[in-house]
Design a protein around this motif. Structure first.
Motif, short mmCIF file in Angstrom:
data_model
loop_
_atom_site.label_atom_id
_atom_site.label_comp_id
_atom_site.label_asym_id
_atom_site.label_seq_id
_atom_site.Cartn_x
_atom_site.Cartn_y
_atom_site.Cartn_z
N PHE A 288 -2.70 -11.20 31.42
CA PHE A 288 -2.52 -9.88 30.79
C PHE A 288 -1.46 -10.01 29.71
O PHE A 288 -0.30 -10.31 29.99
CB PHE A 288 -2.11 -8.83 31.82
N SER A 289 -1.87 -9.78 28.46
CA SER A 289 -0.96 -9.96 27.33
C SER A 289 -0.60 -8.62 26.71
O SER A 289 -1.48 -7.86 26.31
CB SER A 289 -1.61 -10.86 26.27
N PHE A 290 0.69 -8.34 26.63
CA PHE A 290 1.18 -7.14 25.97
C PHE A 290 1.55 -7.42 24.52
O PHE A 290 1.86 -6.50 23.78
CB PHE A 290 2.42 -6.61 26.70
N ASP A 291 1.58 -8.70 24.13
CA ASP A 291 2.15 -9.06 22.84
C ASP A 291 1.16 -9.64 21.83
O ASP A 291 1.18 -9.25 20.67
CB ASP A 291 3.29 -10.06 23.04
N GLU A 292 0.34 -10.58 22.24
CA GLU A 292 -0.48 -11.28 21.25
C GLU A 292 -1.96 -11.01 21.42
O GLU A 292 -2.42 -10.60 22.49
CB GLU A 292 -0.21 -12.78 21.31
N HIS A 318 -9.68 -14.67 33.01
CA HIS A 318 -9.83 -13.32 32.45
C HIS A 318 -8.63 -13.06 31.56
O HIS A 318 -7.49 -13.08 32.02
CB HIS A 318 -9.91 -12.28 33.56
N TRP A 319 -8.86 -12.83 30.27
CA TRP A 319 -7.78 -12.49 29.35
C TRP A 319 -7.98 -11.05 28.89
O TRP A 319 -9.08 -10.65 28.52
CB TRP A 319 -7.78 -13.42 28.13
N GLU A 320 -6.89 -10.27 28.93
CA GLU A 320 -6.99 -8.87 28.52
C GLU A 320 -5.74 -8.46 27.74
O GLU A 320 -4.61 -8.69 28.18
CB GLU A 320 -7.16 -7.96 29.74
N ARG A 321 -5.98 -7.88 26.59
CA ARG A 321 -4.89 -7.34 25.78
C ARG A 321 -4.54 -5.96 26.30
O ARG A 321 -5.40 -5.08 26.39
CB ARG A 321 -5.32 -7.27 24.32
N ILE A 322 -3.27 -5.74 26.65
CA ILE A 322 -2.81 -4.47 27.18
C ILE A 322 -1.97 -3.76 26.12
O ILE A 322 -1.01 -4.32 25.60
CB ILE A 322 -1.97 -4.66 28.46
N ASN A 323 -2.37 -2.53 25.79
CA ASN A 323 -1.60 -1.72 24.85
C ASN A 323 -0.77 -0.73 25.66
O ASN A 323 -1.29 0.27 26.15
CB ASN A 323 -2.53 -0.97 23.90
N PRO A 324 0.52 -0.97 25.83
CA PRO A 324 1.32 -0.13 26.72
C PRO A 324 1.50 1.29 26.23
O PRO A 324 1.89 2.16 27.01
CB PRO A 324 2.67 -0.88 26.78
N VAL A 348 -1.93 -14.79 38.38
CA VAL A 348 -1.82 -13.64 37.46
C VAL A 348 -0.65 -13.89 36.54
O VAL A 348 0.45 -14.21 37.00
CB VAL A 348 -1.63 -12.32 38.23
N VAL A 349 -0.88 -13.75 35.23
CA VAL A 349 0.17 -13.91 34.22
C VAL A 349 0.42 -12.56 33.56
O VAL A 349 -0.53 -11.90 33.12
CB VAL A 349 -0.20 -14.96 33.15
N ILE A 350 1.69 -12.16 33.49
CA ILE A 350 2.08 -10.93 32.80
C ILE A 350 2.97 -11.34 31.62
O ILE A 350 4.08 -11.83 31.81
CB ILE A 350 2.84 -9.97 33.73
N ASP A 351 2.47 -11.13 30.41
CA ASP A 351 3.14 -11.61 29.20
C ASP A 351 3.27 -10.46 28.18
O ASP A 351 2.31 -10.13 27.49
CB ASP A 351 2.31 -12.76 28.61
N SER A 352 4.38 -9.79 28.07
CA SER A 352 5.63 -10.10 28.72
C SER A 352 6.19 -8.84 29.37
O SER A 352 5.77 -7.73 29.04
CB SER A 352 6.64 -10.61 27.69
N GLY A 381 -1.67 -13.79 48.46
CA GLY A 381 -1.69 -15.23 48.18
C GLY A 381 -1.85 -15.58 46.72
O GLY A 381 -2.35 -16.66 46.38
N VAL A 382 -1.42 -14.70 45.82
CA VAL A 382 -1.58 -14.91 44.38
C VAL A 382 -0.24 -15.34 43.77
O VAL A 382 0.80 -14.73 44.04
CB VAL A 382 -2.09 -13.63 43.69
N LEU A 383 -0.27 -16.37 42.96
CA LEU A 383 0.91 -16.78 42.20
C LEU A 383 1.02 -15.92 40.95
O LEU A 383 0.07 -15.82 40.17
CB LEU A 383 0.81 -18.26 41.81
N CYS A 384 2.17 -15.27 40.77
CA CYS A 384 2.37 -14.40 39.61
C CYS A 384 3.42 -15.01 38.70
O CYS A 384 4.53 -15.32 39.14
CB CYS A 384 2.80 -13.01 40.06
N LEU A 385 3.07 -15.18 37.43
CA LEU A 385 3.98 -15.69 36.43
C LEU A 385 4.34 -14.56 35.48
O LEU A 385 3.46 -13.96 34.84
CB LEU A 385 3.35 -16.84 35.64
N ILE A 386 5.63 -14.24 35.40
CA ILE A 386 6.10 -13.16 34.54
C ILE A 386 6.95 -13.76 33.43
O ILE A 386 7.90 -14.50 33.69
CB ILE A 386 6.94 -12.14 35.33
N ILE A 387 6.61 -13.42 32.20
CA ILE A 387 7.34 -13.95 31.05
C ILE A 387 8.35 -12.91 30.57
O ILE A 387 8.03 -11.73 30.42
CB ILE A 387 6.36 -14.30 29.92
#
Length: 481
Positions: A288-292, A318-324, A348-352, A381-387
């Motif tokens: 999940f990308s908030f930036d790019e 799954h890549w998704e652009r999130i507009n906050p 799950v990746v949360i960027d950023s 059981g999910v690894l979450c990476l937060i940038i």
């Protein structure tokens, strides 16, 4: 609306009367209409009694959502005092006006004998009553009539009466409150909560919701303790042996990690490496990308020899652009849950987190919601990476959020200057459970991919950005011999 049924622990009780209240524009008509549309799809008799809108207006609302009103009867009732043709020079007594309007409503229900009924809106009845006691007496009479019909009823109330009374809330079986709040920038924030649901369990608290083109979407607030999954607490490889060594064997399933560093240090590339490695193992990841944009991401991946484009095409990533500015915290958490529960993602990746927090600064309890999300991902059981991006480049780099306490692991990336060139370094400053290396290693992004080099043992003060060379003969790749 299955998500509303989740909040209601099964749905609205049949044969009961429920109040849906909220100021104009909060979504009462849309929810009431979807309630009937879903009923018509199940071949139930459905009736919409309109006291404040015309049938033409209702059909216009349905068309804007691409909803069909086939199978839904519409009874347009004009309150007696509002019908110019029926007004006289001598005004009707309020009791007569109210009784005639109630009679029109009951006649309509007897005519169509519906299973589901929406009455929009009872504010018109309150205005006719003029007196709280008279209003309560007529509402109780209407309630007794409806209970004998065994219909499930939604009463809509726009809360325009002043002063505010609670005669209706105390009479009905359930009360649902809708609210909307304008933000200084971006879309309106909509939320709802159950005030009461007599004889039934429900999830208390506020829940975000959104009105879209085709449906009303509810986003039940997350309760991490209600979600658990059996999984092996095993390491997850990054496909970079040196990175796994730095982490004492790798990050563990069900853990969370914060990747900290200034802009351009390689935080997103490192997170992308883990998603790419998961796809190569036959697992799934969600980014999940908030930036790019997707174009920037694919260009970055191609430059690092990662096959992310193919992984996205085959649904491994799954890549998704999130507009906050257009999304609520509840909707974002719901998107993450759908990836976990519907697609069984392992990463799950949360960027950023910076963009998530800074563009939603008007929201309350954002960090509490993020903590609940991390607890949920851990249980599943999910690894979450937060940038998290830090300010500054070399000296005086600091963390504007100070959120290192919320994750199990903290990975630190830094720029440093050596012999007239800018280099990158990586270190693990926290990991639970288990041990990790306390070393600082060289970190590079090349055409071959993400690389973690040897320990920078001949330098001191690397994390300050301006290290001091203490070795002999220099360090290959940092200071030429």
């Amino acid at each position: 609306m299955p998500e509303l049924d989740v909040i209601l622990r099964g749905g609205l009780l049949k044969g009961r009367i429920h109040l849906l209240e909220g100021k104009p524009g909060t979504g009462k008509t849309s929810i009431g209409m979807q309630f009937l549309v879903k009923g018509a799809e199940q071949r139930e008799r459905c009736l919409y009694i309109a006291l404040s809108e015309t049938e033409q207006e209702l059909r216009g609302t349905a068309e804007s959502h691409d909803w069909s009103l086939d199978g839904i009867d519409i009874c347009e009732i004009v309150p007696v005092e509002a019908n110019l043709a029926d007004q006289q020079s001598v005004l009707f007594p309020a009791e007569v006006e109210l009784s005639k309007t109630i009679k029109l409503i009951t006649d309509c229900i007897e005519k169509y004998n519906p299973t589901r009924v929406v009455i929009d809106s009872v504010s018109e009845i309150r205005l006719l009553a003029e007196d709280a006691m008279r209003y309560r007496r007529q509402i109780i009479a209407l309630k007794q009539f409806l209970l004998k019909r065994d219909s499930t009823v939604l009463l809509l109330d726009d809360l325009t009466a002043e002063p505010r009374g609670y005669e209706l809330e105390s009479t009905v079986h359930g009360v649902i409150l809708l609210e909307q709040r304008e933000r200084s920038f971006g879309s309106v924030r909509r939320s709802m909560r159950i005030i009461k649901m007599r004889g039934a369990d429900y999830q208390s608290g506020w829940h975000d919701f959104a009105i879209t083109k085709n449906e009303v979407l509810m986003f039940p607030s997350l309760i991490a303790d209600e979600h658990h999954k059996e999984f092996a607490h095993e390491p997850i490889s990054s496909d970079i042996p040196e990175m796994d060594d730095l982490l004492g064997g790798g990050m563990v399933r069900g853990n969370s990690a914060l990747i900290l560093g200034p802009s351009g240090a390689g935080k997103s590339s490192l997170a992308l490496q883990y998603a790419n490695a998961a796809a190569k193992r036959g697992e799934r990841a969600a980014y999940f990308s908030f930036d790019e944009s997707s174009e920037t991401l694919l260009e970055r991946a191609t430059g690092l020899s990662m096959s992310i484009s193919d992984a996205i095409k085959r649904d491994s990533v799954h890549w998704e652009r999130i507009n906050p500015t257009r999304i609520s915290p509840g909707e974002f958490i719901w998107k993450v849950r759908r990836q976990v529960e519907d697609r069984d993602v392992s990463i799950v990746v949360i960027d950023s987190l910076n963009s998530y927090m800074e563009t939603m600064h008007e929201e309350q309890a954002l960090m509490l919601q993020m903590h609940e999300l991390l607890s949920y991902l851990s249980n599943m059981g999910v690894l979450c990476l937060i940038i998290v991006g830090q300010t500054g480049l070399l000296e005086n780099v600091h963390d504007p959020l100070d959120v290192t306490y919320i994750t199990d692991t903290v990975i630190l990336l830094r720029f440093y200057e050596a012999d007239g060139a800018v280099h990158k370094a990586i270190s693990v400053v926290k990991k639970r459970p288990g041990r990790h290396e306390s070393t600082i290693r060289e970190f590079t992004l090349t055409d071959s991919g993400v690389q973690v080099g040897p320990q920078l043992h001949e330098f001191e003060g690397v994390l300050t950005g301006v290290p001091r060379f203490i070795g002999k003969g220099g360090h290959e790749g940092n200071v030429p011999k």
